[in-house]
Motif scaffolding. Sequence first.
Motif, PDB file in Angstrom:
ATOM      1  N   SER A  67       0.839  -1.196   0.000  1.00 26.84           N
ATOM      2  CA  SER A  67       0.000   0.000   0.000  1.00 26.84           C
ATOM      3  C   SER A  67       0.875   1.247   0.000  1.00 26.84           C
ATOM      4  CB  SER A  67      -0.922   0.001   1.226  1.00 26.84           C
ATOM      5  OG  SER A  67      -0.155   0.192   2.407  1.00 26.84           O
ATOM      6  N   SER A  68       0.263   2.378  -0.266  1.00 28.99           N
ATOM      7  CA  SER A  68       1.021   3.629  -0.374  1.00 28.99           C
ATOM      8  C   SER A  68       1.859   3.903   0.867  1.00 28.99           C
ATOM      9  CB  SER A  68       0.052   4.795  -0.615  1.00 28.99           C
ATOM     10  OG  SER A  68      -0.578   4.670  -1.859  1.00 28.99           O
ATOM     11  N   MET A  69       1.242   3.780   2.036  1.00 28.88           N
ATOM     12  CA  MET A  69       1.965   4.090   3.260  1.00 28.88           C
ATOM     13  C   MET A  69       2.963   2.999   3.640  1.00 28.88           C
ATOM     14  SD  MET A  69       1.256   7.141   4.189  1.00 28.88           S
ATOM     15  CE  MET A  69       1.331   7.496   2.423  1.00 28.88           C
ATOM     16  N   GLU A  70       2.704   1.755   3.211  1.00 30.60           N
ATOM     17  CA  GLU A  70       3.669   0.685   3.437  1.00 30.60           C
ATOM     18  C   GLU A  70       4.946   0.937   2.632  1.00 30.60           C
ATOM     19  OE1 GLU A  70       3.849  -2.403   5.222  1.00 30.60           O
ATOM     20  OE2 GLU A  70       2.334  -1.402   6.435  1.00 30.60           O
ATOM     21  N   LEU A  86      -0.055   8.751   9.420  1.00 33.38           N
ATOM     22  CA  LEU A  86      -0.876   9.642  10.246  1.00 33.38           C
ATOM     23  C   LEU A  86      -1.201  10.930   9.493  1.00 33.38           C
ATOM     24  CD1 LEU A  86      -2.204  10.246  12.975  1.00 33.38           C
ATOM     25  CD2 LEU A  86      -0.011  11.184  13.747  1.00 33.38           C
ATOM     26  N   LEU A  87      -0.187  11.514   8.817  1.00 31.49           N
ATOM     27  CA  LEU A  87      -0.430  12.721   8.017  1.00 31.49           C
ATOM     28  C   LEU A  87      -1.424  12.435   6.890  1.00 31.49           C
ATOM     29  CD1 LEU A  87       3.187  14.212   7.677  1.00 31.49           C
ATOM     30  CD2 LEU A  87       1.311  15.087   9.068  1.00 31.49           C
ATOM     31  N   ASN A  88      -1.302  11.250   6.296  1.00 29.35           N
ATOM     32  CA  ASN A  88      -2.217  10.879   5.219  1.00 29.35           C
ATOM     33  C   ASN A  88      -3.647  10.710   5.733  1.00 29.35           C
ATOM     34  OD1 ASN A  88      -2.829  10.158   2.509  1.00 29.35           O
ATOM     35  ND2 ASN A  88      -2.862   8.013   3.114  1.00 29.35           N
ATOM     36  N   ILE A  89      -3.790  10.103   6.911  1.00 30.69           N
ATOM     37  CA  ILE A  89      -5.116   9.928   7.506  1.00 30.69           C
ATOM     38  C   ILE A  89      -5.766  11.281   7.766  1.00 30.69           C
ATOM     39  CG2 ILE A  89      -6.302   9.193   9.627  1.00 30.69           C
ATOM     40  CD1 ILE A  89      -4.307   6.807   9.674  1.00 30.69           C
ATOM     41  N   LEU A 274      -4.364   3.234   8.025  1.00 31.83           N
ATOM     42  CA  LEU A 274      -4.361   2.947   9.462  1.00 31.83           C
ATOM     43  C   LEU A 274      -3.756   1.588   9.765  1.00 31.83           C
ATOM     44  CD1 LEU A 274      -5.140   4.200  12.163  1.00 31.83           C
ATOM     45  CD2 LEU A 274      -7.386   3.113  11.958  1.00 31.83           C
ATOM     46  N   LYS A 275      -3.818   0.678   8.781  1.00 34.33           N
ATOM     47  CA  LYS A 275      -3.197  -0.638   8.970  1.00 34.33           C
ATOM     48  C   LYS A 275      -1.684  -0.518   9.173  1.00 34.33           C
ATOM     49  CE  LYS A 275      -6.125  -4.242   6.969  1.00 34.33           C
ATOM     50  NZ  LYS A 275      -6.022  -5.091   8.168  1.00 34.33           N
ATOM     51  N   THR A 276      -1.092   0.544   8.639  1.00 33.31           N
ATOM     52  CA  THR A 276       0.334   0.779   8.850  1.00 33.31           C
ATOM     53  C   THR A 276       0.620   1.056  10.323  1.00 33.31           C
ATOM     54  OG1 THR A 276       0.500   1.727   6.623  1.00 33.31           O
ATOM     55  CG2 THR A 276       2.315   2.188   8.136  1.00 33.31           C
ATOM     56  N   ILE A 277      -0.352   1.658  11.005  1.00 36.62           N
ATOM     57  CA  ILE A 277      -0.192   1.992  12.421  1.00 36.62           C
ATOM     58  C   ILE A 277      -0.762   0.899  13.312  1.00 36.62           C
ATOM     59  CG2 ILE A 277      -0.721   3.712  14.207  1.00 36.62           C
ATOM     60  CD1 ILE A 277      -1.057   5.760  11.931  1.00 36.62           C
ATOM     61  N   PRO A 279      -2.091  -2.793  12.667  1.00 39.05           N
ATOM     62  CA  PRO A 279      -2.235  -3.836  11.651  1.00 39.05           C
ATOM     63  C   PRO A 279      -3.558  -4.597  11.680  1.00 39.05           C
ATOM     64  CG  PRO A 279      -0.053  -3.921  12.646  1.00 39.05           C
ATOM     65  CD  PRO A 279      -0.847  -2.936  13.446  1.00 39.05           C
ATOM     66  N   LYS A 280      -4.184  -4.729  12.842  1.00 36.53           N
ATOM     67  CA  LYS A 280      -5.380  -5.571  12.951  1.00 36.53           C
ATOM     68  C   LYS A 280      -6.696  -4.805  12.824  1.00 36.53           C
ATOM     69  CE  LYS A 280      -3.232  -9.209  15.734  1.00 36.53           C
ATOM     70  NZ  LYS A 280      -3.294 -10.009  16.997  1.00 36.53           N
ATOM     71  N   GLU A 281      -6.630  -3.519  12.486  1.00 38.18           N
ATOM     72  CA  GLU A 281      -7.879  -2.756  12.395  1.00 38.18           C
ATOM     73  C   GLU A 281      -8.710  -3.209  11.198  1.00 38.18           C
ATOM     74  OE1 GLU A 281      -8.886  -0.033  10.144  1.00 38.18           O
ATOM     75  OE2 GLU A 281      -7.387  -0.876   8.803  1.00 38.18           O
ATOM     76  N   ASN A 282     -10.020  -2.964  11.279  1.00 36.27           N
ATOM     77  CA  ASN A 282     -10.962  -3.345  10.230  1.00 36.27           C
ATOM     78  C   ASN A 282     -11.125  -2.189   9.235  1.00 36.27           C
ATOM     79  OD1 ASN A 282     -13.698  -3.551   8.915  1.00 36.27           O
ATOM     80  ND2 ASN A 282     -13.709  -5.481  10.034  1.00 36.27           N
ATOM     81  N   GLU A 283     -10.739  -2.421   7.976  1.00 37.42           N
ATOM     82  CA  GLU A 283     -10.727  -1.351   6.973  1.00 37.42           C
ATOM     83  C   GLU A 283     -12.117  -0.770   6.730  1.00 37.42           C
ATOM     84  OE1 GLU A 283      -8.790  -2.514   3.373  1.00 37.42           O
ATOM     85  OE2 GLU A 283      -6.990  -3.232   4.388  1.00 37.42           O
ATOM     86  N   LYS A 284     -13.113  -1.628   6.633  1.00 34.47           N
ATOM     87  CA  LYS A 284     -14.461  -1.139   6.331  1.00 34.47           C
ATOM     88  C   LYS A 284     -15.048  -0.345   7.490  1.00 34.47           C
ATOM     89  CE  LYS A 284     -15.884  -4.199   2.621  1.00 34.47           C
ATOM     90  NZ  LYS A 284     -16.949  -5.083   2.078  1.00 34.47           N
TER      91      LYS A 284
END
Length: 390
Positions: A67-70, A86-89, A274-277, A279-284
Motif C-alpha cells: 500500500s502507499s503508506m507501506e 498519520l499525516l495521510n489519515i 491505518l493498517k500501517t499503524i 495492523p489488525k484494524e478493520n478497513e471497512k
Amino acid sequence: MENKKTSTFSCAMIWFGAAVSIAEIITGTYFAPLGFAKGLTAIVIGHVIGCTLLFFAGYIGGLSQKSSMETTKYSFGIIGSKFFALLNIIQLIGWTGIMIYDGALAVNEIFDKGKWIWCLVIGALIIVWVLIGIKNIAKINVVAMSLLFALTLVLFKIILAGDNNASPTLSENISFGAAIELAVAMPLSWLPLISDYTKDSQKPFKATLVSSITYGLTSTWMYVIGMGAAIFTGEGDIAKIAVKAGVGIVGLIIIIISTVSTTFLDAVSVGISLKTIIPKENEKLTGIATTIIGTIGAIIFNMDNISNFLYFIGSVFAPMIAILIADFFVIKNDSSEKKIDIPKLIIWLIGFIFYRLFMKIDFVLGCSLIDMIFSFLIYVIFAKIKTLKK
C-alpha cells in the motif's frame, strides 16, 4: 489468486471516478482570471507534473505489492512510515469532509432542503459504497461513470453556450505559477493513495500508467469545465449553471454520484493507511467511521476555500515522494527493517520548509516541481557522500 487481482480496466474506472469530482470543478473556477488560453496552459502543465509523480508513486506500490503508506517504510523505516500514514489519515479525513460539504452545498442550490440533510444523504451513500468494496464496485462504476461522462459533456455544452462576454464572479486574481501549483496539487493529493489500488493490479506498469493518464485527462476536463463556467457564463457555481439551464435533475445526479464515487476512495484509504499503524484494524469499519466524522465536519465547519489545504498537501508529500523515488529507482537503499531513518526524515523536513518558503516566490512553474528536484538532489548527494565514506 489471479482472479483476485485488479484488472487494468478496473483501475482506469477507479481513477476516472476519482477525477469526476465537484471539488475539481470548483478548483477549476479559480483559473478564470487568467483567461481561457492561459488558464488551459496552466492546467495542462500542472497535470503533467502532478500525474508524472502520481505514476511513480503508483508504480512503486505495484512493483512492491504494498500500500502507499507501506511503501514509505522503504525510505523512512517503520516509525517513519507511521508518521506519514498519520499525516495521510489527517488529509483523507479532511478530504472526506470537504467533498461532502461541497457536494451538499451544490445539491442544495438545486433542491433547497437544507445543507445538513444533503450531507447526511451523501454520507449514507458513501457508507454504502464502502460496504460494497473496491473490487465489487467496478461494475457499478462502469455504469455510473459512463453516465457521468455523458452528463459532463452536456454541462460543457451549456457552458460554451453562455455569454462569452460575461465577467467571472471570482474577484481574486491568480498568477500563472500559482495556477500551475493548484493544478499540480490535486493529483498530488492522490499520491498517498494510488498504491492502495495498484498493489493488487495484474500488470503493475500498465495499470499504473493507465490510472495516471485516465486521472490526468479526466481531471483536466473537470478543471476546464469549472474554468469555462466562470469565464463564459460569469458564474462560478456549477449548481447555479445547472439551475439556469433547466437541468436540475441532471446537476443533482452529477454532483451526488461524482461526490460519492470520489469520496469513498478517501474513506477506504483511511482504513488501508491505518493498517500501517494498527495492523489488525478493520478497513471497512474505519471507512465508515471516517465518513461519519467527515459528515459531521461538513455540517459544522465552513470549508469554502481549499487552496491552503491543497498547498499543505503539496508541502508534505512532494519531498516525501522525491526521496522515495530516489531510494527505489536510483540509490536502491531499503530501510524497511529499520525502526526509523532519521537522516531521510531530516531531508524531508528541509524539503517541507523549502516548499513553504518557496511558495512566497511567484515562480512560473509553481513550487512542487522545484521542491521535488531540490529534495531529490539533496538526498542523492547525501547518499553518495555516505557511500564514499564507507
